[in-house]
Write a protein that holds these residues in place. Structure first.
Motif, PDB file in Angstrom:
ATOM      1  N   TYR A 271      18.838 -21.827 -17.324  1.00 32.59           N
ATOM      2  CA  TYR A 271      18.462 -20.432 -17.057  1.00 32.59           C
ATOM      3  C   TYR A 271      17.710 -19.897 -18.275  1.00 32.59           C
ATOM      4  CZ  TYR A 271      18.727 -15.449 -16.060  1.00 32.59           C
ATOM      5  OH  TYR A 271      18.388 -14.125 -15.823  1.00 32.59           O
ATOM      6  N   PRO A 272      16.619 -19.163 -18.108  1.00 31.23           N
ATOM      7  CA  PRO A 272      16.086 -18.572 -16.873  1.00 31.23           C
ATOM      8  C   PRO A 272      15.237 -19.517 -16.032  1.00 31.23           C
ATOM      9  CG  PRO A 272      14.771 -17.880 -18.726  1.00 31.23           C
ATOM     10  CD  PRO A 272      15.895 -18.674 -19.304  1.00 31.23           C
ATOM     11  N   ARG A 273      15.020 -20.734 -16.509  1.00 31.28           N
ATOM     12  CA  ARG A 273      14.362 -21.758 -15.715  1.00 31.28           C
ATOM     13  C   ARG A 273      14.948 -23.090 -16.137  1.00 31.28           C
ATOM     14  NH1 ARG A 273      10.161 -23.953 -19.011  1.00 31.28           N
ATOM     15  NH2 ARG A 273       9.655 -22.648 -20.823  1.00 31.28           N
TER      16      ARG A 273
ATOM     17  N   GLU B 116      25.933 -19.893 -22.539  1.00 31.95           N
ATOM     18  CA  GLU B 116      24.820 -19.086 -23.025  1.00 31.95           C
ATOM     19  C   GLU B 116      24.489 -19.477 -24.452  1.00 31.95           C
ATOM     20  OE1 GLU B 116      23.714 -14.412 -24.079  1.00 31.95           O
ATOM     21  OE2 GLU B 116      25.546 -14.877 -22.951  1.00 31.95           O
TER      22      GLU B 116
ATOM     23  N   MET C  96      16.845 -12.513 -23.093  1.00 32.73           N
ATOM     24  CA  MET C  96      16.744 -13.241 -21.828  1.00 32.73           C
ATOM     25  C   MET C  96      18.005 -14.047 -21.503  1.00 32.73           C
ATOM     26  SD  MET C  96      12.765 -14.601 -22.023  1.00 32.73           S
ATOM     27  CE  MET C  96      12.802 -15.294 -20.377  1.00 32.73           C
TER      28      MET C  96
ATOM     29  N   PRO D  61      19.337 -17.138 -22.382  1.00 29.59           N
ATOM     30  CA  PRO D  61      19.172 -18.502 -21.875  1.00 29.59           C
ATOM     31  C   PRO D  61      20.517 -19.227 -21.830  1.00 29.59           C
ATOM     32  CG  PRO D  61      18.483 -18.385 -24.169  1.00 29.59           C
ATOM     33  CD  PRO D  61      18.730 -16.972 -23.723  1.00 29.59           C
TER      34      PRO D  61
END
Length: 523
Positions: free
Chosen positions: A109-111, A133, A265, A267
């Protein structure tokens, strides 16, 4: 190999530069017939590439305490036995046991993106995949503020290393930037490094205590990026944790995570490491010996360290040194059957943790040290030898020059050196002998980007070896060993008068240090 910590006082060195050239050499060179055999064998029947394949591809990196290190000990001993050379493993201690497993680190995440990451040596495993995270350390100015933040780090992966804004080498920036831009970028980088060091100092921790504090706070893992300054190359050393994984992420993957975390963000990564903590393992040197026919109690020692860090294959640190000494002893056995003095090959363990294997050999074999004519050590990459320092022995010029004169002109003409030079203080295994007053010489090679690119890095791989250079080093080493063995005189061990530094202090000859015989003593 460790960076040499030798005390160097160039302004007062009482040395003379020597270039080993022979102006009288005829166009058609006439070598000693035995040396000519060395040359022919090295070029026409080299075993270097096949041995490199077995050692570097088959066994791989050789971290002390791992099954791979023991496999390398056994392989090198068996190889020498196959040539009719006596060989054995000599135990000098024990080390914590560990074996690398897979390292999978993926951003989820986020990809989704697979990250280039390497678990650090002796790092604990995750046991099963962990998703967490990724966060950066807080912008605080005191230990109290940092400690207040620590509980919030529980269950997260912490980015502990400095963020690098630009991942290009300084040489490349200097080549393409305007002078003004180069100076600007250099100043910004220097300031960022200074700011990060001051930050770590402000929060009251160091590289050892900070991982411990994070681990105690319950973080899921610690990531660093130990960039060398060369694109794509990171250094891999040991973990500072006992229960959680500690791993290195390649520069731009690390930078991406850092920027994402900094911008909010949040991640997340999925982390899986499957290394194994094993029982303490015995630490060995591999020692080969060809007994002397006339002076069996005098010795010529061929020296290289067999162990490595395990970020790659340990190809140039010190696979090339090991291959040089193995090929040298093979050729000597074949073409120098009546060696006057005993020839020993020492392939040392635990050099990377403080020259422990060679120091143990020196400590455990005083009778050999008393009779050692010379030690030839090679440990700094794949390049041709270009320097042989006198290591502080007053008369080293006389015998090194005489021995080297027998080498082919194209090899000896490459070599320049300083005599008597200064004694090595711990950069590699020759220093173990020098500290004990034994003539030990480093066959220092042209670095081919060694310190920036392959020294302890993820890029120290088979493809970095230039075998033509190593072949010449074999010819040189075999020639020196042959000449040292044949020399009717025993080498003089008189030490130089040590110079005075700018503070008026007289430099000291290095003191011999006892080896670490257990990982419990390693910090």
């Amino acid at each position: 190999m460790k960076r040499n910590t030798i005390l160097s006082i160039s302004a007062l060195l009482l040395t003379a530069q020597l270039s080993f050239t022979n102006a009288q050499t005829k166009q058609t060179e006439q070598l000693n017939p035995i040396v000519q055999n060395f040359v022919n064998e090295a070029h026409n029947n080299s075993q270097l590439e096949s041995m490199a394949h077995d050692l570097l591809d088959g066994i791989g990196p050789r971290l002390i305490g791992t099954p791979e290190m023991l496999a390398a000990n056994n392989w090198t001993a068996d190889k020498m036995k196959s040539w009719g050379i006596e060989a054995e493993l000599q135990q000098f201690g024990t080390w914590k046991g560990w074996q690398r497993g897979i390292t999978h680190v993926d951003m989820v995440y986020p990809r989704v993106k697979s990250l280039v990451a390497t678990q650090l040596a002796w790092s604990p495993a995750t046991k099963k995949a962990v998703e967490a995270e990724v966060v950066i350390m807080p912008k605080v100015s005191s230990k109290a503020e940092f400690d207040k933040w620590l509980p919030s780090a529980k269950g997260k992966v912490i980015l502990m290393a400095q963020y690098q804004k630009i991942g290009r080498s300084e040489e490349q920036i200097k080549e393409f930037a305007t002078p003004e831009l180069y100076e600007k970028l250099k100043a910004e980088k220097d300031q960022a490094t200074k700011d990060f060091r001051e930050y770590v100092k402000k929060i009251g921790y160091d590289n050892n205590s900070l991982p411990e504090a994070l681990e105690n706070a319950g973080v899921a893992g610690i990531a660093i990026s130990n960039w060398t300054g060369i694109m794509g190359a990171n250094r891999i050393f040991g973990a500072k944790t006992k229960k959680i994984p500690m791993f290195d992420i390649e520069l731009e993957d690390y930078g991406m995570l850092y920027r994402m975390a900094e911008s909010g963000m949040k991640p997340r990564i999925k982390l899986e490491t499957q290394s194994k903590i094993l029982p303490d393992a015995p630490s060995f040197n591999t020692v080969g010996i060809i007994k002397g026919k006339e002076k069996p109690n005098e010795y010529v020692i061929l020296s290289a360290h067999l162990d490595s860090w395990d970020g790659a294959q340990g190809a140039t640190d010190n696979g090339t040194g090991v291959l040089t000494m193995l090929e040298t002893i093979r050729i000597l056995k074949k073409y120098y059957p009546n060696n006057k003095r005993t020839i020993i090959v020492g392939l040392w363990g635990s050099e990377e943790q403080g020259l422990n294997g060679s120091r143990a050999f020196v400590a455990d074999h005083p009778e050999i040290m008393k009779g050692t004519q010379a030690v030839f050590n090679q440990d700094n990459g794949t390049g041709r030898v270009i320097d042989i320092s006198g290591q502080g022995f007053v008369n080293s010029y006389d015998y090194i020059g005489k021995w080297l004169n027998a080498a082919p002109k194209n090899i000896k003409d490459q070599i320049k050196s300083t005599f008597p030079g200064m004694p090595g203080g711990g950069g590699s295994d020759h220093a173990s002998f020098v500290a004990a007053g034994v003539p030990g010489f480093s066959l220092s090679s042209l670095n081919w980007g060694y310190f920036g690119y392959t020294w302890h890095t993820t890029k120290d791989t088979y493809d970095k070896i230039i075998f033509d250079e190593v072949k010449n080093n074999v010819i040189l080493t075999a020639t020196l060993a042959y000449m040292a063995s044949e020399d009717p005189e025993f080498t003089n061990r008189e030490k130089r008068e040590m110079p005075v530094n700018e503070k008026g202090e007289v430099a000291k000859w290095p003191e011999f240090k006892e080896p670490l015989r257990s990982s419990k003593d390693y910090k």
